[in-house]
Write a protein that holds these residues in place. Structure first.
Motif, PDB file in Angstrom:
ATOM      1  N   HIS A 122       0.838  -1.192   0.000  1.00  0.00           N
ATOM      2  CA  HIS A 122       0.000   0.000   0.000  1.00  0.00           C
ATOM      3  C   HIS A 122       0.873   1.242   0.000  1.00  0.00           C
ATOM      4  O   HIS A 122       2.060   1.174   0.292  1.00  0.00           O
ATOM      5  N   ARG A 123       0.247   2.346  -0.267  1.00  0.00           N
ATOM      6  CA  ARG A 123       0.950   3.616  -0.172  1.00  0.00           C
ATOM      7  C   ARG A 123       1.414   3.842   1.260  1.00  0.00           C
ATOM      8  O   ARG A 123       2.522   4.298   1.510  1.00  0.00           O
ATOM      9  N   GLN A 124       0.556   3.470   2.176  1.00  0.00           N
ATOM     10  CA  GLN A 124       0.881   3.697   3.575  1.00  0.00           C
ATOM     11  C   GLN A 124       2.051   2.827   4.031  1.00  0.00           C
ATOM     12  O   GLN A 124       2.808   3.212   4.922  1.00  0.00           O
ATOM     13  N   ALA A 125       2.179   1.667   3.410  1.00  0.00           N
ATOM     14  CA  ALA A 125       3.305   0.806   3.755  1.00  0.00           C
ATOM     15  C   ALA A 125       4.611   1.514   3.421  1.00  0.00           C
ATOM     16  O   ALA A 125       5.588   1.426   4.174  1.00  0.00           O
ATOM     17  N   LEU A 126       4.615   2.206   2.311  1.00  0.00           N
ATOM     18  CA  LEU A 126       5.797   2.980   1.933  1.00  0.00           C
ATOM     19  C   LEU A 126       6.059   4.063   2.964  1.00  0.00           C
ATOM     20  O   LEU A 126       7.195   4.253   3.418  1.00  0.00           O
ATOM     21  N   ILE A 127       5.017   4.743   3.332  1.00  0.00           N
ATOM     22  CA  ILE A 127       5.143   5.814   4.314  1.00  0.00           C
ATOM     23  C   ILE A 127       5.728   5.289   5.623  1.00  0.00           C
ATOM     24  O   ILE A 127       6.651   5.875   6.194  1.00  0.00           O
ATOM     25  N   GLU A 128       5.201   4.163   6.083  1.00  0.00           N
ATOM     26  CA  GLU A 128       5.681   3.615   7.348  1.00  0.00           C
ATOM     27  C   GLU A 128       7.138   3.190   7.252  1.00  0.00           C
ATOM     28  O   GLU A 128       7.924   3.411   8.173  1.00  0.00           O
ATOM     29  N   ALA A 129       7.476   2.564   6.124  1.00  0.00           N
ATOM     30  CA  ALA A 129       8.867   2.162   5.942  1.00  0.00           C
ATOM     31  C   ALA A 129       9.765   3.384   5.953  1.00  0.00           C
ATOM     32  O   ALA A 129      10.861   3.368   6.518  1.00  0.00           O
ATOM     33  N   ALA A 166       3.575   9.420  13.656  1.00  0.00           N
ATOM     34  CA  ALA A 166       3.712   7.973  13.831  1.00  0.00           C
ATOM     35  C   ALA A 166       2.634   7.449  14.768  1.00  0.00           C
ATOM     36  O   ALA A 166       2.446   7.978  15.847  1.00  0.00           O
ATOM     37  N   ASP A 167       1.937   6.424  14.326  1.00  0.00           N
ATOM     38  CA  ASP A 167       0.916   5.899  15.227  1.00  0.00           C
ATOM     39  C   ASP A 167       1.596   5.094  16.326  1.00  0.00           C
ATOM     40  O   ASP A 167       2.643   4.471  16.119  1.00  0.00           O
ATOM     41  N   PRO A 168       0.988   5.123  17.510  1.00  0.00           N
ATOM     42  CA  PRO A 168       1.606   4.705  18.773  1.00  0.00           C
ATOM     43  C   PRO A 168       2.337   3.368  18.751  1.00  0.00           C
ATOM     44  O   PRO A 168       3.343   3.207  19.432  1.00  0.00           O
ATOM     45  N   ASP A 169       1.838   2.381  17.989  1.00  0.00           N
ATOM     46  CA  ASP A 169       2.480   1.088  18.063  1.00  0.00           C
ATOM     47  C   ASP A 169       3.275   0.742  16.807  1.00  0.00           C
ATOM     48  O   ASP A 169       3.349  -0.415  16.395  1.00  0.00           O
ATOM     49  N   SER A 170       3.873   1.757  16.202  1.00  0.00           N
ATOM     50  CA  SER A 170       4.739   1.514  15.051  1.00  0.00           C
ATOM     51  C   SER A 170       6.181   1.423  15.540  1.00  0.00           C
ATOM     52  O   SER A 170       6.489   1.819  16.655  1.00  0.00           O
ATOM     53  N   GLU A 171       7.017   0.893  14.690  1.00  0.00           N
ATOM     54  CA  GLU A 171       8.430   0.825  15.047  1.00  0.00           C
ATOM     55  C   GLU A 171       8.985   2.226  15.263  1.00  0.00           C
ATOM     56  O   GLU A 171       9.716   2.479  16.218  1.00  0.00           O
ATOM     57  N   ALA A 172       8.609   3.129  14.365  1.00  0.00           N
ATOM     58  CA  ALA A 172       9.111   4.499  14.440  1.00  0.00           C
ATOM     59  C   ALA A 172       8.772   5.137  15.787  1.00  0.00           C
ATOM     60  O   ALA A 172       9.618   5.800  16.401  1.00  0.00           O
ATOM     61  N   ALA A 173       7.565   4.907  16.240  1.00  0.00           N
ATOM     62  CA  ALA A 173       7.145   5.501  17.510  1.00  0.00           C
ATOM     63  C   ALA A 173       8.011   4.997  18.656  1.00  0.00           C
ATOM     64  O   ALA A 173       8.435   5.774  19.520  1.00  0.00           O
ATOM     65  N   ALA A 174       8.285   3.704  18.642  1.00  0.00           N
ATOM     66  CA  ALA A 174       9.106   3.123  19.703  1.00  0.00           C
ATOM     67  C   ALA A 174      10.496   3.751  19.692  1.00  0.00           C
ATOM     68  O   ALA A 174      11.040   4.110  20.744  1.00  0.00           O
TER      69      ALA A 174
END
Lengths: 193, 193
Positions: free
Chosen positions: A56-63, A112-120
């Motif tokens: 998804h587009r969002q998958a790119l964003i999260e990565a 970053a949503d709370p339970d993402s890797e980035a947030a941690a």
DNA sequence: CATAATTGCAACAGCAGCGATGCACTTATG
DNA sequence: CATAAGTGCATCGCTGCTGTTGCAATTATG
């Protein structure tokens, strides 16, 4: 912690992923609503290739967010926040972070949503930041009564501002910017004693 | 300077425009890519009504930016930047601006293109800001050697940061926030003498 | 070198949003 | 109250983006 389970990518594929992430940063920082096509073109890649790596587009964003967060964490770590003298650590970290934040401004500004890797990662960085400030306070660099969470927020704000880069500091090296930043953080704009 | 040429809107129409602008601020601050439909719903209005007042989507955005900029200018003006004692003006302006910026965060964060009404207003505000700082410097509140443009940038950054509002300052009144902000601006986080 | 991974290209269906229009109805205003 | 302004609703055409698939060509790797 999420991609590491897959089998290793082929060397050229890994290069593609990098190119895509870098292009995404470039394009999206200019226009957050840019299309996948624009990103693909900027990366020198076909649009379908992006979809192969990021469903998804969002998958790119999260990565993108994760990648940038990891680099930021590395930048902090390189400043030896736990062992170097506080003022030295503060300076090194600031200079390093300015570099990384300059290159990944969009990705790091992402909600970053709370339970993402980035947030941690960001939470961990925040903790290290507090640690450095505590050590600085122990060395009488920071007022004993200061609210360190507020100081950290001010520090973050100054980092963000230092990046905008008025015409004046075009080309100014990171160390100079860091020096000014820390001086302002510790002494403000008031008259010197 | 752009809408004032048209004949005056009917009273209810004017209310609609207000509702639309307020809804746009609310909805777009939550999601900058939100649809006109979402804005319309939030405003309690049909989507077509928005298109009647604002031809393009961008026209709505620009009107939003202009409206917010005007309110911000008013907030600054109310602080009497030219006549009140610098510290008083600084405090009043800060408190006022925090109110306005809190309510129009999205609109004021919009990238205004150089020859828009909003850009002109913001430039004017920036000038007044420098003026206040000069008066503060004359009163020995700011270091003589300080770069006022950097001080202004720091001030802006602190304003932005004060708005994010950590859980701690939930419900904190604007005056308290302003006091902390100005204290930090002038003295930083270092030890008090 | 044989194989499997990677990629570009073309094409498709689907969808959501935009901007416009016409019409009937409501409401402010002089 | 008569008029003109404003609005809701249904509807249309259009555009652009998304995500997917199949195939052929290229390229890294053991």
């Amino acid at each position: 912690m999420s991609e590491t389970t897959a089998r290793p990518l082929r060397a050229d594929a890994e290069r593609s992923v990098r190119a895509i992430l870098e292009a995404a940063e470039r394009v999206l920082s200019a226009d957050p609503g840019a299309s996948m096509e624009q990103i693909a073109t900027a990366a020198g890649v076909a649009r379908t290739t992006i979809h192969r790596r990021f469903a998804h587009r969002q998958a790119l964003i999260e990565a993108l967010a994760s990648s940038a967060a990891r680099q930021l964490a590395q930048a902090v770590e390189d400043g030896r926040p736990d062992t170097a003298p506080p003022l030295v650590a503060l300076h090194r970290i600031t200079a390093n972070v300015l570099e990384v934040k300059g290159a990944w401004a969009f990705a790091l500004g992402l909600p970053a949503d709370p339970d993402s890797e980035a947030a941690a990662i960001h939470q961990d960085i925040g903790q290290r930041c507090i640690t450095v400030l505590e050590r600085a306070r122990a060395d009488k660099l920071v007022d004993e009564a200061a609210d360190l969470h507020w100081v950290r927020r001010v520090y973050y704000a100054l980092l963000g501002e230092s990046l905008h880069g008025s015409p004046d500091d075009a080309g100014t090296d990171t160390d100079t910017l860091a020096a000014r930043l820390i001086d302002t953080l510790l002494h403000g704009a008031g008259p010197r004693s």
